[in-house]
Design an enzyme around this catalytic site. Sequence first.
Site, PDB file in Angstrom:
ATOM      1  N   LYS A  23      42.492  36.954  37.478  1.00  0.00           N
ATOM      2  CA  LYS A  23      42.795  37.545  38.784  1.00  0.00           C
ATOM      3  C   LYS A  23      42.168  36.731  39.917  1.00  0.00           C
ATOM      4  CE  LYS A  23      41.432  41.899  39.551  1.00  0.00           C
ATOM      5  NZ  LYS A  23      40.699  42.214  40.804  1.00  0.00           N
ATOM      6  N   SER A  24      40.910  36.348  39.755  1.00  0.00           N
ATOM      7  CA  SER A  24      40.221  35.600  40.808  1.00  0.00           C
ATOM      8  C   SER A  24      40.892  34.258  41.073  1.00  0.00           C
ATOM      9  CB  SER A  24      38.753  35.384  40.421  1.00  0.00           C
ATOM     10  OG  SER A  24      38.051  36.596  40.338  1.00  0.00           O
ATOM     11  N   ASP A 316      31.986  42.835  36.482  1.00  0.00           N
ATOM     12  CA  ASP A 316      33.222  43.598  36.276  1.00  0.00           C
ATOM     13  C   ASP A 316      33.349  44.134  34.853  1.00  0.00           C
ATOM     14  OD1 ASP A 316      34.108  43.371  38.872  1.00  0.00           O
ATOM     15  OD2 ASP A 316      35.236  41.535  38.498  1.00  0.00           O
ATOM     16  N   ARG A 347      31.002  52.766  40.292  1.00  0.00           N
ATOM     17  CA  ARG A 347      31.219  52.585  38.859  1.00  0.00           C
ATOM     18  C   ARG A 347      30.040  53.063  38.014  1.00  0.00           C
ATOM     19  NH1 ARG A 347      34.530  46.850  38.672  1.00  0.00           N
ATOM     20  NH2 ARG A 347      36.596  47.760  39.046  1.00  0.00           N
TER      21      ARG A 347
END
Length: 431
Positions: A23-24, A316, A347
Site C-alpha cells: 500500500k505504501s 501496522d 487500535r
Amino acid sequence: MNQMNLDYHKPSLHGELSIPGDKSVSHRAIMFGSMAKGRTTVSGFLLGNDCLSTIDCFRKLGVKIEVEGTNVVIESKGMADWEEPKDILDTGNSGTTTRLMLGILAGSKLHTVLNGDSSIGKRPMRRVIDPLRLMGAQINGRENGQYTPLAIKGNPLQSIEYTMPVASAQVKSAILLAAMHAHGTTTIFEKGLTRDHTERMLRQFGAEIIAENGTISYKGGQDLSPAHVEVPGDISSAAFFLVAGALAKNSKVILHNVGLNPTRAGILTVLQEMGADIEVSNVDEHAYEPRGTITISTSTLNGITISGDLIPLLIDEIPIIALLATQAKGKTIIRDAAELRVKETDRIAAVVSELKKLGADIEATEDGMIIQGGKPLHGASLQTYGDHRIGMMGAIAALITEGAIQLDDSDCIAVSYPNFFEDLKTILQSR
C-alpha cells in the site's frame, strides 16, 4: 456494511499465495509518477480503496492515469502544469494520502482543499502541518489545522532543519515532498528508524538524496524523471497469513513476492524471536524494494517483549501480533506503541476489547498491551470499527476459535486487501 459469519472449525492451511501490492509503495508510485513529467508505469499496484483515493486526487489535478488490472500508466505534464481542482480532493480513509498530499501541495501554485471520511476527520494533522508551516506553507483547517478539512494555498517554500518529535514515516515523507519544491537543502533528523519508501523512490525517479545515520538531506529544485515501479507484495498484508500459518494446526503456507524492506520487516523479527517455524528464500536484494518468499508452518510460540526501535518497523502489524501472542506460552508485553491510539481507530483499545470478547487474557496499557498467552479462544460477535486491520485480525482469529466469529463490517478490509477472503479460501481449499 456487510456482516459476515465465519465458522472454519479449526482448519489446516496449505497452499501458496502471491501477496497483493504494498500500500505504501503504491501510494508513492502514483504521487511520484504524477510529479514527474512524462510517462510512468506501475506494475503490481494495490487496487485497495486507499490507493484508489490517491489516484482520484491526482486525476482531479489533471493528471491522466489509466488502470488495467494491477498495471497503471501515468501521463503527466509535470507539477507545474497541474490544474487547480474544481472540487475537494477526497482522500477517503487514507491517512497516507492526506498527509503526503499536504507536503506535495504546499509548494504548488494551486489552491486546494483536502477532506476524507469521518475517521480521517479524527486523525491528527498538526504533526505534519507544523513543520510545513516552518517551510512557509499556508494551510488552514479545524482547530488551527489539527483536523480536516484542510485548505492549502500553494506557496514558495524554504528549506528547514527539523528534528522529528515522533517516529513517523508520514511526517518525514510530507517534509521531503515539500522539500522537493523548497529553496535550499532540507535536513531531517530521525530519532529512530522509520519506513524509507519515499527515500528509495526519490532515487528511483532520478533524484539525489543523502540518508545515513538518522540524518536525511534533500536539495530542492531537482526534476524527477519518469520511471517503472514494480510494487512488491505488502508485508503488512502478508502478516495476517503468516500468523494464520503459525497458529492453524498442521499447516504450511508459502507467500510469494513479499516486500522485505528492512524498515518494514519487524513482523519477521517477532516471529523468529517467538520461535516460529519460518523461512525466507528467493530474496531479490537488488530491486529498489527488496522482496522474497516466506514459508511459515504451524509453530510452538513463546511470549516476548516488543518495544523500542522495533515498534515503528511493525506498527501496522500489532493487531495481528496481539492475536498471535494469545496463543504463545507465557507473557507478551507490547510497549512504546502509543501511536496506535491515533490510527484508523484507537487500535490499542479496539484490539483489547475485541480479543477479550474471544476469551483472551489481555490488558491495555497507556502505550501498548500485556497478553498472557495459552488460553483457548471461543467465538463471538466482533466490531471492526471500520478498521481494516481489526477486521482481518478477527477473520484470522476465526481459524482457531471454538465456535463462529461474526464481523459487523467485512467491507472495511477492502481498504488494503480487496481479495482477502478469496485468498484465505484458496489455502483453506488446498488441504
